[in-house]
Design a protein around this motif. Structure first.
Motif, short mmCIF file in Angstrom:
data_model
loop_
_atom_site.label_atom_id
_atom_site.label_comp_id
_atom_site.label_asym_id
_atom_site.label_seq_id
_atom_site.Cartn_x
_atom_site.Cartn_y
_atom_site.Cartn_z
N PHE A 100 -35.97 15.61 -68.37
CA PHE A 100 -35.94 16.69 -67.38
C PHE A 100 -35.89 16.15 -65.96
CE2 PHE A 100 -36.59 20.80 -65.68
CZ PHE A 100 -37.51 20.67 -64.65
N THR A 101 -36.76 15.18 -65.64
CA THR A 101 -36.77 14.65 -64.28
C THR A 101 -35.51 13.84 -64.00
OG1 THR A 101 -38.14 12.81 -65.05
CG2 THR A 101 -39.28 14.65 -63.98
N SER A 102 -34.95 13.19 -65.01
CA SER A 102 -33.68 12.49 -64.81
C SER A 102 -32.58 13.47 -64.46
CB SER A 102 -33.30 11.70 -66.06
OG SER A 102 -34.23 10.68 -66.31
N LEU A 103 -32.54 14.60 -65.15
CA LEU A 103 -31.56 15.63 -64.86
C LEU A 103 -31.74 16.16 -63.43
CD1 LEU A 103 -29.32 17.63 -65.85
CD2 LEU A 103 -31.19 19.15 -66.45
N MET A 104 -32.97 16.48 -63.05
CA MET A 104 -33.23 17.01 -61.71
C MET A 104 -32.90 15.97 -60.64
SD MET A 104 -34.12 20.10 -61.80
CE MET A 104 -33.20 20.51 -63.24
N THR A 105 -33.23 14.70 -60.89
CA THR A 105 -32.92 13.64 -59.93
C THR A 105 -31.42 13.50 -59.76
OG1 THR A 105 -34.94 12.47 -60.53
CG2 THR A 105 -33.25 11.20 -59.39
N GLY A 106 -30.69 13.57 -60.86
CA GLY A 106 -29.23 13.51 -60.78
C GLY A 106 -28.66 14.65 -59.97
N LEU A 107 -29.23 15.85 -60.16
CA LEU A 107 -28.76 17.00 -59.38
C LEU A 107 -29.06 16.84 -57.90
CD1 LEU A 107 -29.75 19.97 -61.74
CD2 LEU A 107 -27.46 19.09 -61.26
N PHE A 108 -30.24 16.32 -57.57
CA PHE A 108 -30.59 16.12 -56.17
C PHE A 108 -29.73 15.04 -55.53
CE2 PHE A 108 -34.87 18.01 -57.18
CZ PHE A 108 -34.64 19.17 -56.46
N VAL A 109 -29.43 13.99 -56.28
CA VAL A 109 -28.58 12.92 -55.74
C VAL A 109 -27.18 13.45 -55.48
CG1 VAL A 109 -27.46 10.74 -56.33
CG2 VAL A 109 -29.91 11.01 -56.66
N MET A 110 -26.66 14.25 -56.41
CA MET A 110 -25.32 14.80 -56.22
C MET A 110 -25.29 15.82 -55.09
SD MET A 110 -23.41 13.19 -58.21
CE MET A 110 -21.92 14.15 -58.12
N ALA A 111 -26.35 16.60 -54.93
CA ALA A 111 -26.38 17.61 -53.88
C ALA A 111 -26.60 17.00 -52.51
CB ALA A 111 -27.49 18.62 -54.16
N ALA A 112 -27.15 15.80 -52.44
CA ALA A 112 -27.45 15.19 -51.15
C ALA A 112 -26.22 14.51 -50.54
CB ALA A 112 -28.57 14.16 -51.31
N GLY A 113 -25.11 14.46 -51.25
CA GLY A 113 -23.91 13.79 -50.73
C GLY A 113 -23.27 14.58 -49.61
#
Length: 142
Positions: A100-113
Motif C-alpha cells: 500500500f505505501t509503495s503504491l502511494m509513494t509511487g503516486l506521490f512521486v509521479m504527481a510531484a513531477g
C-alpha cells in the motif's frame, strides 16, 4: 521585437504540441543527497510500520476475543504457539502495508513531477476564415 520562432506559419506548425516548463534544480552536495535518502527511507519505513499497526489492530482484537484460557477455536494451544501465530499475522499485514505505501509513494512521486500543459495556439485571421468556411459548408449541407 525578437521572437524565438519565425513569424511564418510553417515554423509555427513545427513547434512542439506540449509546453514542458523547466524547473530550476538546486545543486545539492553528496551529504545532502545522502541525508535526504535516509530521511526518505525513514519516513517510508515509519509510514509502512504505522499502516501495518493500523491494519493489525483489528486482527489482534479479533484474536484476543477468541482466547478462553488459551483455548482457541475449541483447541488448547500453548502460549508460545499463539504468539507465533500472532507474529505471522502481523508480518502478513506488514507486507500488505508495504504494498500500500509503495503504491502511494509511487503516486506521490509521479504527481510531484513537472506539469505538462498543451501549448496555446494563437488563432490567426486566416485560421478563423478557414473555420468559418468549414462551418458554413457543414451547416446546411447536412
Amino acid at each position: 521585437m525578437n521572437s524565438h520562432y519565425p513569424q511564418d506559419l510553417s515554423a509555427l506548425a513545427d513547434r512542439p504540441d506540449f509546453e514542458i516548463p523547466s524547473t530550476p534544480q538546486a545543486k545539492v552536495g553528496l551529504a545532502g543527497r545522502i541525508g535526504r535518502a535516509f530521511v526518505s527511507a525513514g519516513v517510508f519505513l515509519g509510514v509502512t510500520l504505522g499502516v501495518a499497526v493500523v491494519l493489525f489492530v483489528p486482527v489482534f482484537i479479533f484474536n484476543l476475543s477468541r482466547i478462553e484460557a488459551l483455548e482457541v477455536a475449541g483447541e488448547t494451544i500453548p502460549v508460545s504457539l499463539f504468539f507465533d501465530q500472532l507474529g505471522a499475522l502481523f508480518w502478513g499485514t506488514a507486507i500488505i502495508a508495504l504494498a500500500f505505501t509503495s503504491l502511494m509513494t509511487g503516486l506521490f512521486v509521479m504527481a510531484a513531477g513537472a506539469t505538462i500543459r498543451p501549448r496555446s495556439q494563437p488563432v490567426g485571421k486566416e485560421d478563423a476564415l478557414v473555420h468559418l468556411t468549414v462551418l458554413r459548408l457543414s451547416g446546411s449541407e447536412r
